[in-house]
Design a protein around this motif. Structure first.
Motif, PDB file in Angstrom:
ATOM      1  N   UNK A 254       0.830  -1.201   0.000  1.00 13.44           N
ATOM      2  CA  UNK A 254       0.000   0.000   0.000  1.00 13.44           C
ATOM      3  C   UNK A 254       0.863   1.249   0.000  1.00 13.44           C
ATOM      4  N   UNK A 255       1.914   1.223   0.846  1.00 17.28           N
ATOM      5  CA  UNK A 255       2.821   2.375   0.911  1.00 17.28           C
ATOM      6  C   UNK A 255       3.485   2.593  -0.447  1.00 17.28           C
ATOM      7  N   UNK A 256       3.846   1.478  -1.080  1.00 13.82           N
ATOM      8  CA  UNK A 256       4.498   1.570  -2.387  1.00 13.82           C
ATOM      9  C   UNK A 256       3.550   2.208  -3.407  1.00 13.82           C
ATOM     10  N   UNK A 257       2.296   1.759  -3.385  1.00 18.46           N
ATOM     11  CA  UNK A 257       1.313   2.322  -4.308  1.00 18.46           C
ATOM     12  C   UNK A 257       1.117   3.810  -4.056  1.00 18.46           C
ATOM     13  N   UNK A 258       1.026   4.178  -2.756  1.00 21.21           N
ATOM     14  CA  UNK A 258       0.831   5.585  -2.398  1.00 21.21           C
ATOM     15  C   UNK A 258       2.026   6.417  -2.846  1.00 21.21           C
ATOM     16  N   UNK A 259       3.234   5.909  -2.598  1.00 21.46           N
ATOM     17  CA  UNK A 259       4.446   6.647  -2.966  1.00 21.46           C
ATOM     18  C   UNK A 259       4.554   6.770  -4.485  1.00 21.46           C
ATOM     19  N   UNK A 260       4.167   5.693  -5.190  1.00 20.05           N
ATOM     20  CA  UNK A 260       4.216   5.720  -6.653  1.00 20.05           C
ATOM     21  C   UNK A 260       3.230   6.746  -7.210  1.00 20.05           C
ATOM     22  N   UNK A 261       2.027   6.766  -6.619  1.00 18.97           N
ATOM     23  CA  UNK A 261       1.019   7.736  -7.060  1.00 18.97           C
ATOM     24  C   UNK A 261       1.498   9.153  -6.775  1.00 18.97           C
ATOM     25  N   UNK A 262       2.085   9.345  -5.589  1.00 14.95           N
ATOM     26  CA  UNK A 262       2.570  10.672  -5.219  1.00 14.95           C
ATOM     27  C   UNK A 262       3.695  11.102  -6.163  1.00 14.95           C
ATOM     28  N   UNK A 263       4.543  10.131  -6.514  1.00 10.87           N
ATOM     29  CA  UNK A 263       5.646  10.421  -7.429  1.00 10.87           C
ATOM     30  C   UNK A 263       5.121  10.872  -8.792  1.00 10.87           C
ATOM     31  N   UNK A 264       4.092  10.178  -9.264  1.00 11.57           N
ATOM     32  CA  UNK A 264       3.517  10.548 -10.559  1.00 11.57           C
ATOM     33  C   UNK A 264       3.021  11.980 -10.542  1.00 11.57           C
ATOM     34  N   UNK A 265       2.377  12.342  -9.425  1.00 11.41           N
ATOM     35  CA  UNK A 265       1.859  13.707  -9.273  1.00 11.41           C
ATOM     36  C   UNK A 265       2.971  14.733  -9.332  1.00 11.41           C
ATOM     37  N   UNK A 266       4.071  14.440  -8.657  1.00 14.92           N
ATOM     38  CA  UNK A 266       5.212  15.366  -8.639  1.00 14.92           C
ATOM     39  C   UNK A 266       5.857  15.422 -10.034  1.00 14.92           C
ATOM     40  N   UNK A 267       6.007  14.234 -10.626  1.00 13.56           N
ATOM     41  CA  UNK A 267       6.699  14.155 -11.921  1.00 13.56           C
ATOM     42  C   UNK A 267       5.976  14.980 -12.985  1.00 13.56           C
ATOM     43  N   UNK A 268       4.639  15.043 -12.868  1.00 11.31           N
ATOM     44  CA  UNK A 268       3.862  15.812 -13.847  1.00 11.31           C
ATOM     45  C   UNK A 268       4.201  17.305 -13.817  1.00 11.31           C
ATOM     46  N   UNK A 269       4.709  17.763 -12.667  1.00  8.65           N
ATOM     47  CA  UNK A 269       5.018  19.195 -12.539  1.00  8.65           C
ATOM     48  C   UNK A 269       6.404  19.539 -13.081  1.00  8.65           C
ATOM     49  N   UNK A 270       7.223  18.495 -13.301  1.00 14.37           N
ATOM     50  CA  UNK A 270       8.598  18.735 -13.742  1.00 14.37           C
ATOM     51  C   UNK A 270       8.652  18.723 -15.264  1.00 14.37           C
ATOM     52  N   UNK A 271       9.337  19.738 -15.864  1.00 15.53           N
ATOM     53  CA  UNK A 271       9.462  19.740 -17.329  1.00 15.53           C
ATOM     54  C   UNK A 271      10.069  18.434 -17.833  1.00 15.53           C
ATOM     55  N   UNK A 272       9.566  18.011 -18.981  1.00 19.15           N
ATOM     56  CA  UNK A 272       9.947  16.723 -19.566  1.00 19.15           C
ATOM     57  C   UNK A 272      11.466  16.512 -19.650  1.00 19.15           C
ATOM     58  N   UNK A 273      12.167  17.526 -20.174  1.00 21.80           N
ATOM     59  CA  UNK A 273      13.618  17.369 -20.370  1.00 21.80           C
ATOM     60  C   UNK A 273      14.346  17.186 -19.039  1.00 21.80           C
ATOM     61  N   UNK A 274      13.876  17.876 -18.005  1.00 18.44           N
ATOM     62  CA  UNK A 274      14.499  17.747 -16.693  1.00 18.44           C
ATOM     63  C   UNK A 274      14.225  16.373 -16.091  1.00 18.44           C
ATOM     64  N   UNK A 275      13.006  15.912 -16.338  1.00 12.05           N
ATOM     65  CA  UNK A 275      12.618  14.597 -15.834  1.00 12.05           C
ATOM     66  C   UNK A 275      13.500  13.509 -16.462  1.00 12.05           C
ATOM     67  N   UNK A 276      13.749  13.681 -17.757  1.00 12.34           N
ATOM     68  CA  UNK A 276      14.608  12.726 -18.473  1.00 12.34           C
ATOM     69  C   UNK A 276      16.041  12.787 -17.950  1.00 12.34           C
ATOM     70  N   UNK A 277      16.502  14.027 -17.724  1.00 10.97           N
ATOM     71  CA  UNK A 277      17.854  14.204 -17.194  1.00 10.97           C
ATOM     72  C   UNK A 277      17.968  13.539 -15.815  1.00 10.97           C
TER      73      UNK A 277
END
Ligand code: ZN
Length: 263
Positions: free
Chosen positions: A165-188
Motif C-alpha cells: 500500500x505504501x508503495x502504491x501511495x508513494x508511486x502515485x505521489x511520485x507521478x503527481x510530482x513528476x507531472x510538474x517537472x518539465x519533460x527534459x528535466x525529468x529525463x535528465x
C-alpha cells in the motif's frame, strides 16, 4: 506554484520537485527491496520448519531401529535358552561321562549367551527410553516451530500488504510530482538516477558537491542561488544536479498532496 512549495529564497523552480522526486524514489526503492526480500524470508521460515521435521523423522527412525534391534536380541536370547534346555535334557540319556561333561559345557556356554543377550536387551530398552524422549521432545519442538512460523508468516503477509500500500501511495505521489517537472528535466533526472540510484541530486555546500567532493566554483554557487528558468546546474565531476539548501526548500506533505491533486 513555486512560492507555495518554496518557503523562501530563489532557486531553480524545478529543484524542490526534483528533491521531492528523489525522496520518493528512495522510499520506493527501499519498499521494493523489502518486498523483494519476502520470498527469501518465507523460504527461511520453511527451512526452519523442515529442520524441525527432519529432527522428528530422525528420532522416529532411531526408535524403529532400536525396536528392531531389541526384537532381534530377544529372539537371540530365546534361541540360546532353547539350546541350553535341549543340552540339559540330553544329559539324561548319555552313556559316557565325557559326553555328559561335554553336554554340560555346551549348556553352560548357551546359558552364558542367554545372559549376554538379555543384558543387551536391557541396554537396548534403556536406549529406547532415551530415543522415546527424543521423539517426544522433537515433536514438541516441531509443534512449537509450526505455531511460531504460522504466526510469523501471517505477520509477513500483513507487512507485505502494508508495504504494498505504501508503495502504491508513494508511486502515485511520485507521478503527481513528476507531472510538474518539465519533460527534459525529468529525463535528465532519470538518466542520472540510473547511474546514481537514489542520489541524482547533490547538495552544494561549503563550495563542494556533497556527493562526490568536487569543488563547486563560486560562480556556479552564485547561479544556484539565483532564481532562473534556465537549465539546472550539474556537478562537473559526477554529473549530479546541484542544489543549494540556502535557502531551505520547504515542501510539506500537505502542500505536496494538494499540488498533486491540483495538477
Ligand atoms: Zn559531484
Amino acid at each position: 506554484m513555486r512560492r507555495r512549495v518554496l518557503k523562501s529564497g530563489p532557486m531553480h523552480p524545478a529543484i524542490p520537485q526534483l528533491l521531492e522526486l528523489q525522496r520518493l524514489d528512495q522510499i520506493i526503492a527501499s519498499l521494493r527491496a523489502e518486498l523483494d526480500g519476502l520470498p527469501k524470508q518465507l523460504r527461511e521460515a520453511d527451512a526452519k520448519l523442515n529442520g524441525a521435521r527432519a529432527a522428528v523423522a530422525a528420532a522416529k527412525e532411531a526408535h524403529t531401529h532400536g525396536l528392531t534391534n531389541r526384537k532381534k536380541l530377544e529372539l537371540d536370547a530365546e534361541q540360546w535358552k532353547g539350546r541350553a534346555k535341549k543340552y540339559r535334557e540330553q544329559t539324561g540319556s548319555v552313556k559316557t561321562n565325557e559326553a555328559y561333561k561335554a553336554l554340560l559345557h555346551e549348556a553352560a556356554t548357551s546359558e552364558a549367551e542367554v545372559a549376554k543377550a538379555e543384558d543387551q536387551v536391557l541396554e537396548q530398552m534403556m536406549a529406547l527410553e532415551e530415543v522415546d524422549r527424543r521423539v517426544k521432545r522433537t515433536e514438541a519442538e516441531l509443534k512449537e516451530a509450526e505455531q511460531f512460523i504460522t504466526a510469523e508468516k501471517k505477520q509477513m503477509q500483513v507487512q507485505y500488504g502494508e508495504k504494498n500500500q505504501k508503495l502504491e501511495a508513494a508511486t502515485a505521489e511520485r507521478e503527481g510530482i513528476a507531472r510538474k517537472v518539465p519533460e527534459d528535466l525529468l529525463e535528465l533526472y532519470a538518466r542520472i538516477a540510473k547511474r546514481h540510484p537514489g542520489s541524482a541530486m547533490a547538495e552544494a555546500r561549503g563550495e563542494q558537491c556533497r556527493a562526490c567532493g568536487m569543488r563547486v566554483l563560486p560562480h556556479t554557487l552564485q547561479l544556484l542561488l539565483s532564481e532562473t528558468d534556465e537549465e539546472v546546474l550539474r556537478c562537473e565531476m559526477c554529473g549530479r544536479i546541484l542544489y543549494s539548501l540556502e535557502p531551505i526548500p520547504h515542501a510539506t506533505p500537505k502542500e505536496t498532496a494538494n499540488g498533486a491533486a491540483n495538477s
